[in-house]
Enzyme design. Sequence first.
Site, short mmCIF file in Angstrom:
data_model
loop_
_atom_site.label_atom_id
_atom_site.label_comp_id
_atom_site.label_asym_id
_atom_site.label_seq_id
_atom_site.Cartn_x
_atom_site.Cartn_y
_atom_site.Cartn_z
N GLY A 1 0.80 -1.21 0.00
CA GLY A 1 0.00 0.00 0.00
C GLY A 1 0.83 1.26 0.00
O GLY A 1 2.05 1.23 -0.17
N ASP B 1 8.02 -10.36 10.15
CA ASP B 1 8.72 -9.67 9.05
C ASP B 1 9.51 -8.48 9.60
O ASP B 1 9.49 -7.39 9.04
CB ASP B 1 7.72 -9.20 8.00
N LYS C 1 -2.50 4.65 6.10
CA LYS C 1 -2.04 3.60 5.19
C LYS C 1 -3.22 3.08 4.39
O LYS C 1 -4.21 2.61 4.96
CB LYS C 1 -1.38 2.48 5.99
#
Length: 693
Positions: A137, A244, A154
């Site tokens: 995004g 992540d 976002k």
Amino acid sequence: MECLDAKRAGELVAGTLEPHARTLVIAHVASCASCKQTVARAEALLATALPASSRAALEATMAPPGRDIAVDATMAPRSADIALDATMAPGVGDGRLGATVESVAPAVVPRIRVPHAVGKTLGRYSITDRLGAGAMGVVYRAEDRELGRAVALKLLHHPDAELTERLVREARAMAQVNHPNVVAVYDVGATDGITYIAMEMVAGESLRTWTQQAGRSVPAIVEAYIAAARGLAAAHASGIVHRDFKPDNVLVGKDGRVRVTDFGLAASRTTDEPLDDDGVMGTPAYMAPEQFAGGNVDARTDQFNFCASLYEALYGERQFAGQTVPELAEHVAEGRVKPPPADARVSSALRAIVLRGLSVKPGDRFPTMEHLIEQLGRDRAKPWRVTSRIATLLAAMLAIGLVADWVVRERVAGNIDEAFAATARQTDRAVKLLAGRFDANSNQVYTFDVMRDVTGHYEDADFGLGDEASDDAALAEIHERLTSVDWRFAREIAGKQYPTTLAVADAKGRLLYTSAAPDVWKTDLLQLPWIKHAIDAGAGNSMTLMSFTDPQLVATRVLGPAVQQGIAVLFTRTLIVGGVPRSQFLQIVSARQLLEDIRLDDKTRLSLVAFDGTSDGDVPQDLAGYQVQSVVIHDPLVENGSPIGTLVMARRMDSPLALFPGARVVFAIALLAALGGAGATLARARRITEGRR
């Protein structure tokens, strides 16, 4: 131009580079095989990150081969862009990172067309500026009109149910963690089919950008990563696994605070959702073996991702080699970490901590992020602990020195006290011996005929039988006879080491003779208090101490015209006949000779002090470092003798700290300073170890 890193390649693939920069990057990629691989990996990441419903749109944006790629002005990021790299790993497939780019033509790079959102309104938020973009995004700066604050908004690149679910999952994960090192989530919602997350607006840069700036020291880098680790630990405490973690998913604000963000791949242990439901997930360069294998991941996986990121920050290179995903996965699975660069500034202890976090087996890593944080803190606090130990050792040495000095001083003081006691006894003996010599000398002198004449001299004028002139003539005759007498015998009796001045006075205290100046006579000795007292009270023998420069003594001229320095020892013998004083015999010597008779060793300094404060001897004015004692000297010729002066004894305290005046005070202050320093540095080390500033 330098080769591309994953971040730069992701910006190229996502279409977020400025036109000029994009042109330069494409030209470089066309001639660099390594960068072609990097771009191909980014392309593969982006392609697999999008759901099937969005891939057609992606393919439609591919530029034909050999044609330059135009970029809309609205796609150029601001200088303060927040990089958000792709968060998805490629699928297993055939194991290729993506098609390589033909070397004879510019790279063919897909561009995502993001709707122009600046100036639009989403619910209560007014979008004001574009901050950056990633595979999932775009992030905008927006104004929360209800609360009057700036937020980071976002938005997804494309409306998609799968991505929307992932975005909402990220919002829920971040919302469960309330910690200063995690970006705060304010709101999640959907308006006009656009899903968004409203997050804390962080003015700053990514941890990767911050780390790459010149002048970042190893301690500063470790401190920043510890702060990020605290954010991960807080997420783990809430049951959230990030999955992540990488430097691009950490922001460093202008206030210096580090915040973990981008929980798009996070999953919660508090739900029934399996952590491996999305397949292999993460960024390959930082992925743990279990992520490559598609197995379960947990908090120890975040630990691996974290240590991989920290390794890269410390050494300036990735920890595992490999140009393809299979190669990289093989190296990671086998734990084949690269050797450190020759110019690495990283200590072996810090490297060992990082390598443990990169262990292949999760069980070989640290039990929790808190344990890893503690070890990093202990390593970062090592200089402070070493300083504390050094300060403690110094304090111990100073304390030992002071204790040893105290013990030695006590022993030396005892020895000095014994020496002083012996000197005091010797003083008493020496004074009595000198007095005995004087007394014996006077007894011999009074056997001289001329002394009988002095004793038997009467002045007729005192009885009205004569005049003063005849009396003076008779007195002058006695003076002449005294002058002609050989006094050598009397001086020898006093001792050769005592240069002695001999003087004779009559019953009226008039000086008739002095060996210091034979021509001087008829001066008044009654100016001397003890002589006046002897004549008035009919006293006998006496001894006293007086300065050679005393005005009363100088006025009598008994010592002649030359004025000596120091202290005089004066012995007076008053002859009493029928209870009436008839004559006086004086013997005068320097007190320095008496001091030599008193001295028993070369270490003890001695001085005689008269009642007027005048002194003679070798006791120094500055008595620092000396042990001092004084003894009152009494007249040995008088019963229950009255004090006539003082003997001062001084001896240096030879001890370990007799280095210079005030050495003990300096050592004591140094000891206190060392103890304070040891305590302060130890406290600092504990604060660092515990993660407190």
